[in-house]
Design a protein around this motif. Sequence first.
Motif, PDB file in Angstrom:
ATOM      1  N   ALA A 214       1.105  -0.824   0.233  1.00  0.00           N
ATOM      2  CA  ALA A 214      -0.053   0.587  -0.025  1.00  0.00           C
ATOM      3  C   ALA A 214       1.077   1.030  -0.235  1.00  0.00           C
ATOM      4  N   PRO A 215       1.963   1.358   0.661  1.00  0.00           N
ATOM      5  CA  PRO A 215       2.589   2.584   0.478  1.00  0.00           C
ATOM      6  C   PRO A 215       3.097   2.770  -0.568  1.00  0.00           C
ATOM      7  N   VAL A 216       3.638   1.387  -1.564  1.00  0.00           N
ATOM      8  CA  VAL A 216       3.920   1.732  -2.756  1.00  0.00           C
ATOM      9  C   VAL A 216       3.257   2.090  -4.012  1.00  0.00           C
ATOM     10  N   SER A 217       1.667   2.125  -3.456  1.00  0.00           N
ATOM     11  CA  SER A 217       0.993   2.557  -4.326  1.00  0.00           C
ATOM     12  C   SER A 217       1.030   3.944  -4.337  1.00  0.00           C
ATOM     13  N   MET A 218       0.956   4.415  -2.781  1.00  0.00           N
ATOM     14  CA  MET A 218       0.525   5.304  -2.632  1.00  0.00           C
ATOM     15  C   MET A 218       2.287   6.978  -3.107  1.00  0.00           C
ATOM     16  N   VAL A 219       2.976   5.893  -2.531  1.00  0.00           N
ATOM     17  CA  VAL A 219       4.857   6.150  -3.390  1.00  0.00           C
ATOM     18  C   VAL A 219       3.751   6.528  -5.619  1.00  0.00           C
ATOM     19  N   ALA A 220       3.469   5.299  -5.923  1.00  0.00           N
ATOM     20  CA  ALA A 220       2.714   5.273  -7.333  1.00  0.00           C
ATOM     21  C   ALA A 220       2.122   6.817  -7.358  1.00  0.00           C
ATOM     22  N   ASN A 221       0.935   6.878  -6.717  1.00  0.00           N
ATOM     23  CA  ASN A 221       0.048   7.761  -7.142  1.00  0.00           C
ATOM     24  C   ASN A 221       0.594   9.526  -6.957  1.00  0.00           C
ATOM     25  N   VAL A 222       1.411   9.483  -6.373  1.00  0.00           N
ATOM     26  CA  VAL A 222       1.896  10.716  -5.979  1.00  0.00           C
ATOM     27  C   VAL A 222       2.499  11.422  -7.248  1.00  0.00           C
ATOM     28  N   PHE A 223       3.791   9.991  -7.197  1.00  0.00           N
ATOM     29  CA  PHE A 223       4.660  10.415  -8.518  1.00  0.00           C
ATOM     30  C   PHE A 223       3.760  10.824 -10.219  1.00  0.00           C
ATOM     31  N   MET A 224       2.873  10.022 -10.681  1.00  0.00           N
ATOM     32  CA  MET A 224       2.359   9.530 -11.202  1.00  0.00           C
ATOM     33  C   MET A 224       1.019  11.841 -11.588  1.00  0.00           C
ATOM     34  N   GLY A 225       0.877  12.211  -9.825  1.00  0.00           N
ATOM     35  CA  GLY A 225      -0.411  13.127 -10.043  1.00  0.00           C
ATOM     36  C   GLY A 225       0.881  14.342 -10.061  1.00  0.00           C
ATOM     37  N   LEU A 226       2.166  13.524  -9.541  1.00  0.00           N
ATOM     38  CA  LEU A 226       3.039  15.191 -10.129  1.00  0.00           C
ATOM     39  C   LEU A 226       3.633  15.262 -11.630  1.00  0.00           C
ATOM     40  N   GLY A 227       3.778  14.052 -12.462  1.00  0.00           N
ATOM     41  CA  GLY A 227       3.792  13.655 -13.623  1.00  0.00           C
ATOM     42  C   GLY A 227       2.288  14.367 -14.817  1.00  0.00           C
ATOM     43  N   LEU A 228       1.069  13.994 -13.442  1.00  0.00           N
ATOM     44  CA  LEU A 228      -0.043  14.739 -13.958  1.00  0.00           C
ATOM     45  C   LEU A 228      -0.155  15.859 -13.823  1.00  0.00           C
ATOM     46  N   GLY A 229       0.198  16.670 -12.767  1.00  0.00           N
ATOM     47  CA  GLY A 229       0.270  17.555 -12.595  1.00  0.00           C
ATOM     48  C   GLY A 229       1.148  18.730 -13.806  1.00  0.00           C
ATOM     49  N   ILE A 230       1.930  18.291 -13.800  1.00  0.00           N
ATOM     50  CA  ILE A 230       3.306  18.869 -14.706  1.00  0.00           C
ATOM     51  C   ILE A 230       2.591  18.967 -16.284  1.00  0.00           C
ATOM     52  N   THR A 231       2.094  18.011 -16.515  1.00  0.00           N
ATOM     53  CA  THR A 231       1.149  18.292 -17.660  1.00  0.00           C
ATOM     54  C   THR A 231      -0.431  19.165 -18.257  1.00  0.00           C
ATOM     55  N   PHE A 232      -0.462  19.261 -16.999  1.00  0.00           N
ATOM     56  CA  PHE A 232      -1.791  20.063 -16.604  1.00  0.00           C
ATOM     57  C   PHE A 232      -1.165  21.250 -17.002  1.00  0.00           C
ATOM     58  N   TYR A 233       0.082  22.309 -16.532  1.00  0.00           N
ATOM     59  CA  TYR A 233       0.310  23.089 -16.669  1.00  0.00           C
ATOM     60  C   TYR A 233       1.087  23.272 -17.750  1.00  0.00           C
ATOM     61  N   TYR A 234       1.176  22.572 -18.786  1.00  0.00           N
ATOM     62  CA  TYR A 234       1.068  22.681 -20.154  1.00  0.00           C
ATOM     63  C   TYR A 234       0.182  22.911 -20.618  1.00  0.00           C
ATOM     64  N   LEU A 235      -0.990  22.184 -20.391  1.00  0.00           N
ATOM     65  CA  LEU A 235      -2.045  21.843 -21.514  1.00  0.00           C
ATOM     66  C   LEU A 235      -2.688  23.535 -21.154  1.00  0.00           C
ATOM     67  N   VAL A 236      -2.770  24.251 -20.007  1.00  0.00           N
ATOM     68  CA  VAL A 236      -3.808  24.792 -19.512  1.00  0.00           C
ATOM     69  C   VAL A 236      -3.147  26.271 -20.446  1.00  0.00           C
ATOM     70  N   GLN A 237      -1.871  26.454 -20.782  1.00  0.00           N
ATOM     71  CA  GLN A 237      -1.057  27.700 -20.907  1.00  0.00           C
ATOM     72  C   GLN A 237      -2.217  27.973 -22.598  1.00  0.00           C
ATOM     73  N   ASP A 238      -2.107  29.082 -22.819  1.00  0.00           N
ATOM     74  CA  ASP A 238      -2.511  29.587 -24.063  1.00  0.00           C
ATOM     75  C   ASP A 238      -3.473  28.777 -24.996  1.00  0.00           C
ATOM     76  N   LEU A 239      -4.555  28.354 -23.786  1.00  0.00           N
ATOM     77  CA  LEU A 239      -6.213  27.912 -24.889  1.00  0.00           C
ATOM     78  C   LEU A 239      -6.545  28.393 -26.326  1.00  0.00           C
ATOM     79  N   PRO A 240      -6.789  27.455 -27.130  1.00  0.00           N
ATOM     80  CA  PRO A 240      -7.426  28.266 -28.359  1.00  0.00           C
ATOM     81  C   PRO A 240      -8.918  27.855 -27.825  1.00  0.00           C
ATOM     82  N   PRO A 241     -10.019  28.564 -28.210  1.00  0.00           N
ATOM     83  CA  PRO A 241     -11.216  29.070 -28.042  1.00  0.00           C
ATOM     84  C   PRO A 241     -11.698  27.539 -28.408  1.00  0.00           C
ATOM     85  N   LEU A 242     -13.146  26.705 -27.546  1.00  0.00           N
ATOM     86  CA  LEU A 242     -13.889  25.229 -28.313  1.00  0.00           C
ATOM     87  C   LEU A 242     -14.354  25.545 -29.790  1.00  0.00           C
TER      88      LEU A 242
END
Length: 469
Positions: A214-242
């Motif tokens: 379980a602690p290993v899965s928690m660490v994995a969730n943290v790593f994946m969360g950080l990776g997705l967080g950085i990805t979201f940072y790129y995605l929200v930059q200069d968004l075009p209109p729908l």
Amino acid sequence: MVNIVDGGAKHAPQEMEQFLPGDGKKMYKIQPRKSDAEQALANSDFDPFALRENEHPTTDNETLTHLLKASLGTGILGMPFAFMCSGIVMGIFATIFTAFICTHCSYILVKCGHKLYYRTRRTKMTFAEIAEAAFQKGPKWCRGFAPVAKFSILFGLFLTYFGTCSVYTVIVASNFEQLIAHWTGTAISLRMLICAMLIPMILIAWVPNLKYLAPVSMVANVFMGLGLGITFYYLVQDLPPLPERNYVVWGTLPQFFSITIFAMEAIGVVMPLENNMKTPQSFLGICGVLSQGMSGVTLIYMLLGFLGYLHYGAVTQESITLNLPIEEWPAQAVKLLISLAVYCTFGLQFFVCLEIIWDGIKDKCKKRPTLVNYVLRTVMVTAAVVLAVAVPKIGPFMGLIGAFCFSILGLIFPVVIELIVHWETGFGKYNWILWKNILITACGIGALVFGSLAAIKDIVKAYQDPAPE
């Protein structure tokens, strides 16, 4: 009251009450089969959850952590591409629909397991054992298929999750290969890096049970969360209109479903998680562990798919990380974090394979079970790494196996089990269980066909390129 010979009693479909008249001859009184409510009342002295014995049971939060990690795999990185295949509006509703189907199939599998606990007076069962018990306790015509059902599920689960373990080794090694090449300017053989992964993979496979994992899965969730967080940072930059994006795309909608189903599906870990829970009743319910976990997963999948396609449009890649600027260190951090998350997830995926093999041989290894168990873990990890070294492009083949196995295991088998479990007691008002299971089966067949076709195309494309060294 009828007179029946001893050997025929066990073949009668009804319940039988035996008694001895004055002449000593065995007599049987035929009674109708009990409903689930009557069976539960008859077994009121039997509580499978109170009698369950787990040396290291997991709490609800630990189980939720495992479920999140099993569902938030590398498949989430393909959601922007899936939204490109469906359109930005259709993608939202189609993701909700797909998540509902996958969650419902997991729900009915566990629900049928709980009913069969009382019918068989057992405290826990695996996916394959649930299928076997359902066929054995079902109508007479299907009882002979019980061994076939059990073997099919075991074979499909082992094939899928063992291959997944091998693919995870390739994913981790490939990301480190790119990082090393970027920072040192030196190309390193992919096969050499895969070989170097052997010891780390063995070490994580040696984690003895889900409680300590379980602690290993928690660490994995943290790593994946950080990776997705950085990805979201790129995605929200200069968004075009729908209006610059397609709202609905019909032609490639089947491809959306094949990508999303195989990204979300975690049917193989559902019963191992339930079997190891301290309070397995908490797994189901509107606010249960399963509902909580899949609700959060669905939200993240929708958000990433929506923003990814909105940002990159027609140039969206099959993995959103390929769209990130490789020369920037945050994009490199994403690769590192996701690699570490995949490595930490290896133990959970491996546990499914280990449980299948260990359950088949543990009764023959009573002298030194712990030693044999760890030798088995080592041999299986070594085999997975050897397979990855031999076929570094195994990913497309696993896409084909995943399309075939997960469509059958994750969608079709659970509804078949539910139909058999309810065969004697009925399918509810207006036969709603029957009709909704027909719809799910149609979705499963569609995912099987279109997912397999897409995987075959990936195999052809992969082997048209130069093989990695």
